[in-house]
Write an enzyme that holds these catalytic residues in place. Structure first.
Site, PDB file in Angstrom:
ATOM      1  CD  GLU A  33      -2.864   1.321   0.403  1.00 27.74           C
ATOM      2  OE1 GLU A  33      -2.463   1.640  -0.729  1.00 27.74           O
ATOM      3  OE2 GLU A  33      -4.067   1.268   0.700  1.00 27.74           O
ATOM      4  CG  ASP A  34      -0.833   4.910  -1.488  1.00 33.05           C
ATOM      5  OD1 ASP A  34      -1.544   4.337  -0.622  1.00 33.05           O
ATOM      6  OD2 ASP A  34      -1.306   5.751  -2.281  1.00 33.05           O
TER       7      ASP A  34
END
Ligand code: IMP
Length: 183
Positions: free
Chosen positions: A106-107
């Site tokens: 995930e960012d």
């Protein structure tokens, strides 16, 4: 639009926060941690679109795990510069993850709502394990108590763009990360 080293996107001003060399150093550190933990295994990396595609691309190469696979899923929760509070799955999984070791990429973890929803959804498909790697983690924004397993940077609860992260779809292509200028 760009003025010296500040960036203006949709009328908001952003200033440099993490440069690409600093990002590379930390992404390589996380890649080595994952390589150590998954040595001899065949994990499936699950990149959360859209924001994580830049990080995922660098991270999976930093692990050097040739027996791994990568697949994609898409969730949406943000509108403008804040969480909408509701998490929607936009594109589902195409791969079978039952009996597999899954590493979500995930960012950013902000409220933690997307992470919790995603893990709940994935566990229904009976993976062997699910771990969570994030480029950025805003612990002070948490509404869930969710703590990621692998973190490149812990940051304060400020809106940022670049290296895959966007403001309404813009600025994902910036090689460095910028933070919103306050005041
Ligand atoms: P959460 O569900 O509140 O943890 O938010 C996760 C998602 O919100 C991320 O995958 C991003 O798409 C978006 N997001 C959260 N903080 C930021 C930010 O500072 N900049 C850009 N997007 C963000």
């Amino acid at each position: 639009m760009q003025k010296e080293n500040q960036i203006i996107v949709d009328g908001l001003t952003f200033i440099p926060y993490l440069n690409c060399e600093t990002i590379r150093t930390e992404v390589e550190r996380v890649g080595k941690e994952i390589a150590r933990d998954y040595e001899g295994k065949q994990p499936i990396f699950l990149c959360v679109l859209t924001g994580a595609f830049v990080f995922a691309s660098d991270l999976i190469r930093a692990t050097g795990l040739t027996d791994s696979k990568i697949t994609f899923i898409r969730y949406k929760s943000y509108e403008g510069t804040s969480s909408s509070g509701s998490v929607k799955q936009i594109t589902g999984l195409t791969d079978d993850i039952s009996g597999r070791d899954v590493v979500i990429i995930e960012d950013i973890v902000d409220t933690g709502l997307t992470a919790c929803r995603m893990i709940e959804d994935l566990k229904k498909q009976n993976p062997t394990s699910v771990k969570f790697a994030t480029l950025l983690y805003k612990p002070e924004s948490s509404q869930t108590g969710f703590v990621p397993d692998y973190v490149a940077f812990k940051i304060p609860p400020k809106f940022i763009i670049g290296y895959g992260l966007d403001l309404d779809g813009k600025a994902r292509n910036l090689p460095d990360i910028y933070v919103i200028k306050e005041g």
